[in-house]
Design an enzyme around this catalytic site. Structure first.
Site, short mmCIF file in Angstrom:
data_model
loop_
_atom_site.label_atom_id
_atom_site.label_comp_id
_atom_site.label_asym_id
_atom_site.label_seq_id
_atom_site.Cartn_x
_atom_site.Cartn_y
_atom_site.Cartn_z
N THR A 19 -4.68 0.05 1.51
CA THR A 19 -3.99 0.29 3.08
C THR A 19 -3.16 -0.61 3.66
O THR A 19 -2.96 -1.75 3.20
CB THR A 19 -5.23 0.60 3.92
OG1 THR A 19 -5.96 -0.42 3.88
CG2 THR A 19 -5.96 1.74 3.62
N PRO A 20 -2.30 -0.17 4.23
CA PRO A 20 -1.18 -1.25 5.13
C PRO A 20 -1.79 -1.71 6.20
O PRO A 20 -2.92 -1.29 6.63
CB PRO A 20 -0.14 -0.08 5.39
CG PRO A 20 -0.65 1.18 5.72
CD PRO A 20 -2.03 1.33 4.88
N LYS A 57 -9.13 -1.63 -0.87
CA LYS A 57 -8.42 -2.98 -0.72
C LYS A 57 -7.36 -2.91 0.45
O LYS A 57 -6.33 -2.12 0.44
CB LYS A 57 -7.85 -3.10 -2.13
CG LYS A 57 -7.44 -4.43 -2.62
CD LYS A 57 -6.44 -5.53 -1.62
CE LYS A 57 -5.05 -4.93 -1.54
NZ LYS A 57 -4.51 -6.15 -0.61
N LYS A 88 -4.66 -10.85 -2.45
CA LYS A 88 -3.13 -10.31 -2.39
C LYS A 88 -3.09 -8.94 -3.32
O LYS A 88 -3.44 -9.00 -4.68
CB LYS A 88 -2.49 -11.45 -2.99
CG LYS A 88 -2.03 -12.29 -1.79
CD LYS A 88 -0.88 -11.71 -1.15
CE LYS A 88 -0.43 -12.33 -0.03
NZ LYS A 88 0.00 -11.28 0.97
N ASP A 112 -2.28 -4.70 -9.76
CA ASP A 112 -2.10 -3.99 -11.14
C ASP A 112 -3.23 -3.77 -12.12
O ASP A 112 -3.53 -2.75 -12.24
CB ASP A 112 -1.28 -4.83 -11.83
CG ASP A 112 0.19 -5.10 -11.52
OD1 ASP A 112 0.70 -4.38 -10.61
OD2 ASP A 112 1.09 -5.98 -12.06
N GLU A 114 1.82 7.52 -0.04
CA GLU A 114 2.38 7.68 1.35
C GLU A 114 3.23 6.37 1.61
O GLU A 114 2.81 5.33 2.08
CB GLU A 114 1.44 7.97 2.54
CG GLU A 114 0.38 8.89 2.17
CD GLU A 114 1.02 10.23 2.39
OE1 GLU A 114 1.95 10.60 3.28
OE2 GLU A 114 0.53 11.21 2.00
N CYS A 127 5.30 4.68 9.78
CA CYS A 127 6.36 5.45 9.05
C CYS A 127 7.02 6.61 9.64
O CYS A 127 8.00 7.19 9.01
CB CYS A 127 5.29 5.79 8.02
SG CYS A 127 3.89 6.62 8.66
N GLU A 168 14.89 1.04 5.84
CA GLU A 168 13.58 1.32 6.75
C GLU A 168 13.96 -0.13 7.42
O GLU A 168 13.67 -1.00 6.86
CB GLU A 168 12.35 1.43 6.08
CG GLU A 168 11.44 1.64 6.95
CD GLU A 168 10.04 1.92 6.07
OE1 GLU A 168 9.75 1.29 5.04
OE2 GLU A 168 9.29 2.80 6.53
N PHE A 228 11.62 -0.62 10.34
CA PHE A 228 10.13 -0.89 10.40
C PHE A 228 9.89 -2.05 11.67
O PHE A 228 9.23 -2.98 11.51
CB PHE A 228 9.32 -1.33 9.28
CG PHE A 228 8.00 -0.66 8.88
CD1 PHE A 228 7.95 0.70 9.02
CD2 PHE A 228 6.77 -1.44 8.96
CE1 PHE A 228 6.77 1.38 8.91
CE2 PHE A 228 5.73 -0.72 8.83
CZ PHE A 228 5.55 0.63 8.95
#
Ligand code: NAP
Length: 491
Positions: free
Chosen positions: A144-145, A170, A202, A208, A245, A279, A379, A381
Site C-alpha cells: 500500500t502507498p 506490506k 523498505k 522482489d 493501481e 491519484c 505526475e 503529486f
C-alpha cells in the site's frame, strides 16, 4: 510497533529498524521494524499454511470478522484520525473523511458475503454440464502507498479476506503506524492465526522476494508506475495475478457553458485535497477560451485564501516527505525556466516554530505551459498545476487523452451532448461530470495506459481476488464412447 507473523507480534529477526519522519515538523516520529528476508519468508509460509482452513469457511462466517473489525475501528476512530494527522499530515476534515471511507469499505465488502456466484453452463454433449466456480486465489501480497494509508489498507484487506484468501500486508515505509493500528483491530476482531500477517520494511529491499515468491498467488499494489512495472517483471516468476493501481494525471476540463462556481469549488478540492497527493488529483487544467479569464480569476483568488500549515487548523497540510517537497519545487522551477507564469504560490510558505521544518508548499497555479512540458506530462503529486486555454471539443479531448496515465478525469458542462461525447472519447477509467470525486466503493477504480492493471471496488474488484475454476461433469447413464479411442482395444 512490531511485525505480525503467524499470529505472533515480534521484532525483526535481526533487530533492524527504520526511522519515520513527521511531515509536519521534519523531525523523527518513531521507529518501526525493518523485516528481514527470513521474517518475510515466515510470513508467507504462515499465510500459505492458514489458507486451507480459512478458505473452507463460508463467506458469511468470514464476513463476521470484518463486521467485528468495523465495530472496533468505529469505537476508536478518533485514535485513527489522530494518527492520520500525525503520521501523514492530513488536515482534520480529511482525517475524518478517510476514517469514514475505511468504515464504508469494510462494510461494503462484508456485505458481499453470499453474493459471490458462479455459472452452470451446458456442455457439448447431452447430460454434461460445466460448473464454473469462483474460488479464492491463495496468498495475497498487499502493498500500500502512504497517501491514503488507512483506506488503501482496508481496500485490499477486506475483499481479500472476505473471498477466502490469506494476506501478507506490506504498507508504505512512510506510514507503517497507521497500517499497524488497523491490523491490530483485525487481530482484536479474532482473525485466526496466519490469516493476516504484517511485514514492514523498505519495498526496495524485501519487495522482489515478496512479489516473486512461489506461494504468492495475487499481488495487489497501489503506488507508482515505476514500482508497478518492476512488480510485473519480478512476478513473472510466480505468474501471480496482478492488481496494480498506479499513477494519474487527471485532466480537469471546463467548457464555456459550465456552472463556473461549481467547477471552481470542485477544482479547489480536486487539486488541493490531500495536498495534491491523490491519484485522482487534478493535474492539468483545460478551460474554454471564452470563460478562461473569469474561471482563472475565481480559482486563483480562492487558492490565495487557502491556509497552509498545522493540519489541525489549516486547509492544506504538508507534503509527505522531503523528496516530495523537492519534486514540487523542481516542477515550478523547470516550468518557470521554460517561460511559465506563476499566478499564485510557487514556493514554501513562511511558517514558524516546529512547522518551519515541515514539508509545506504553497498551492500553486501556473500558465503559459506547453502540453509537452513536464508539468503537463509527468505526475506532480503535489499542489502545483498548469492551466491552458482550449477552443474546440475535439482539441480538449485530444489534449486530455494525450497522457501516459489514464485514471480520473473531470468535465464541467451543461451540454448533455458534450457529456455523452466525452464519455465515448475520454480514455480514462473514471470521468466525473459536474461533480468532485473520490470514487465510491461500488465503483470500479481502474485506469488506462500506465495507470495499471485490473481495479478495485464493485463486484469487478472483488472478482480480482478469485480464480474461476471449471469442473466438467458427465452424468449420463449411457455407455461412454470416446471417439478417438478404438472400441476394439477393450474387447
Ligand atoms: P511507491 O513508492 O510505488 O510505493 C508503493 C508501495 O510499494 C509501498 O508500500 C512501497 O514500499 C512498495 N514498494 C517499493 N518498491 C517496491 C518493490 N521493488 N517491490 C515491491 N514493492 C515495492 O508509491 P508511493 O510513493 O507510496 O505512492 C504514490 C504513488 O501511488 C503515486 O504515483 C500515486 O499516483 C499512486 N497512487 C495510485 C492510486 C490508484 O488508485 N491508482 C491511489 C493512490 C496512490 P516502501 O514505502 O517501503 O518503498
Amino acid at each position: 510497533m512490531q511485525l505480525l507473523i503467524d499470529g505472533q507480534w515480534r521484532d525483526s529477526s535481526d533487530g533492524a529498524t527504520l526511522e519515520k519522519i513527521s511531515p509536519v515538523t521534519g523531525k523523527k516520529y518513531g521507529d518501526f521494524p525493518a523485516a528481514s528476508k527470513e521474517d518475510l519468508k515466515a510470513a508467507i509460509d504462515a499465510a500459505y499454511d492458514a489458507f486451507p482452513k480459512w478458505s473452507s469457511l463460508t463467506s458469511k462466517e468470514r464476513s463476521k470478522y470484518l463486521y467485528r473489525a468495523y465495530s472496533l475501528i468505529e469505537k476508536d476512530r478518533k485514535e485513527l484520525e489522530d494518527l492520520l494527522y500525525k503520521e501523514n499530515g492530513k488536515v482534520k476534515i480529511e482525517a475524518r473523511q478517510e476514517t469514514d471511507g475505511v468504515l464504508d469499505q469494510i462494510q461494503y465488502y462484508a456485505e458481499f458475503a453470499r453474493k459471490i456466484t458462479g455459472d452452470i453452463v451446458e456442455g457439448d454433449t447431452p447430460e454434461n454440464k460445466i460448473f464454473q466456480y469462483k474460488v479464492p486465489a491463495g496468498v495475497v501480497a498487499a502493498l500500500t502507498p502512504w497517501n491514503f494509508p488507512a483506506a488503501m489498507v482496508v481496500r485490499k484487506l477486506s475483499p481479500a479476506l472476505l473471498t477466502g484468501n490469506t494476506v501478507v500486508m506490506k504498507p508504505s515505509s512512510d506510514t507503517p503506524f497507521t497500517a499497524y493500528w488497523l491490523v491490530k483491530k483485525f487481530v482484536e476482531a479474532g482473525i485466526p492465526r496466519g490469516v493476516l500477517n504484517l511485514i514492514t520494511g523498505k519495498g526496495s529491499v524485501i519487495g522482489d522476494d515478496l512479489v516473486s515468491h512461489r506461494k504468492v498467488a495475487v499481488v495487489t499494489m497501489t503506488g507508482s508506475t515505476e514500482t508497478g512495472q518492476r512488480i510485473m517483471q519480478k512476478s513473472s516468476a510466480n505468474m501471480a495475478k496482478l492488481i496494480l493501481e498506479l499513477g494519474g494525471k487527471a485532466p480537469f476540463m471546463v467548457w464555456k457553458d459550465a456552472d463556473l462556481e461549481a467547477a471552481a469549488r470542485t477544482f479547489i478540492w480536486a487539486k488541493y485535497w490531500n495536498t495534491g497527493q491523490s491519484c485522482i488529483a487534478a493535474e492539468r487544467l483545460y478551460v474554454h477560451q471564452d470563460v478562461y479569464d473569469r474561471f482563472m480569476n475565481m480559482v486563483v483568488n480562492a487558492t490565495k485564501k487557502l491556509k497552509v500549515g498545522d493540519p489541525m487548523t489549516a486547509d492544506m497540510g504538508p507534503l509527505i516527505n522531503k523528496g516530495a517537497l523537492q519534486t514540487a519545487e523542481k516542477f515550478v522551477k523547470d516550468a518557470t525556466g521554460s517561460g511559465a507564469k506563476t499566478l499564485t504560490g510557487g514556493g514554501k510558505p513562511e511558517l514558524k516554530g516546529d512547522l518551519s521544518g515541515g514539508y509545506f508548499f504553497q498551492p500553486t497555479i501556473m500558465e503559459n505551459v506547453s502540453q509537452d512540458s513536464e508539468l503537463f506530462q509527468s505526475e506532480v503529486f503535489g499542489p502545483v498545476i498548469g492551466a491552458m486555454k482550449v477552443s474546440s471539443e475535439d482539441q480538449m479531448f485530444e489534449l486530455a487523452n494525450d497522457s501516459r496515465y489514464g485514471l480520473a478525469s473531470y468535465l464541467f458542462t451543461n451540454d448533455n451532448t458534450l457529456v455523452m461525447k466525452a464519455s465515448e472519447a475520454i480514455r480514462f477509467g473514471e470521468l466525473y461530470v459536474n461533480m468532485p470525486g473520490p470514487e465510491s466503493s461500488q465503483g470500479y477504480h481502474t485506469g488506462f495506459r500506465l495507470t495499471g492493471q485490473a481495479g478495485e471496488g464493485s463486484k469487478y474488484g472483488i472478482e480480482e481476488y478469485l480464480k474461476l475454476k471449471n469442473v466438467y461433469v458427465r452424468y449420463s447413464r449411457d455407455r461412454l464412447k470416446v471417439e478417438s479411442v478404438r472400441e476394439d482395444i477393450f474387447s
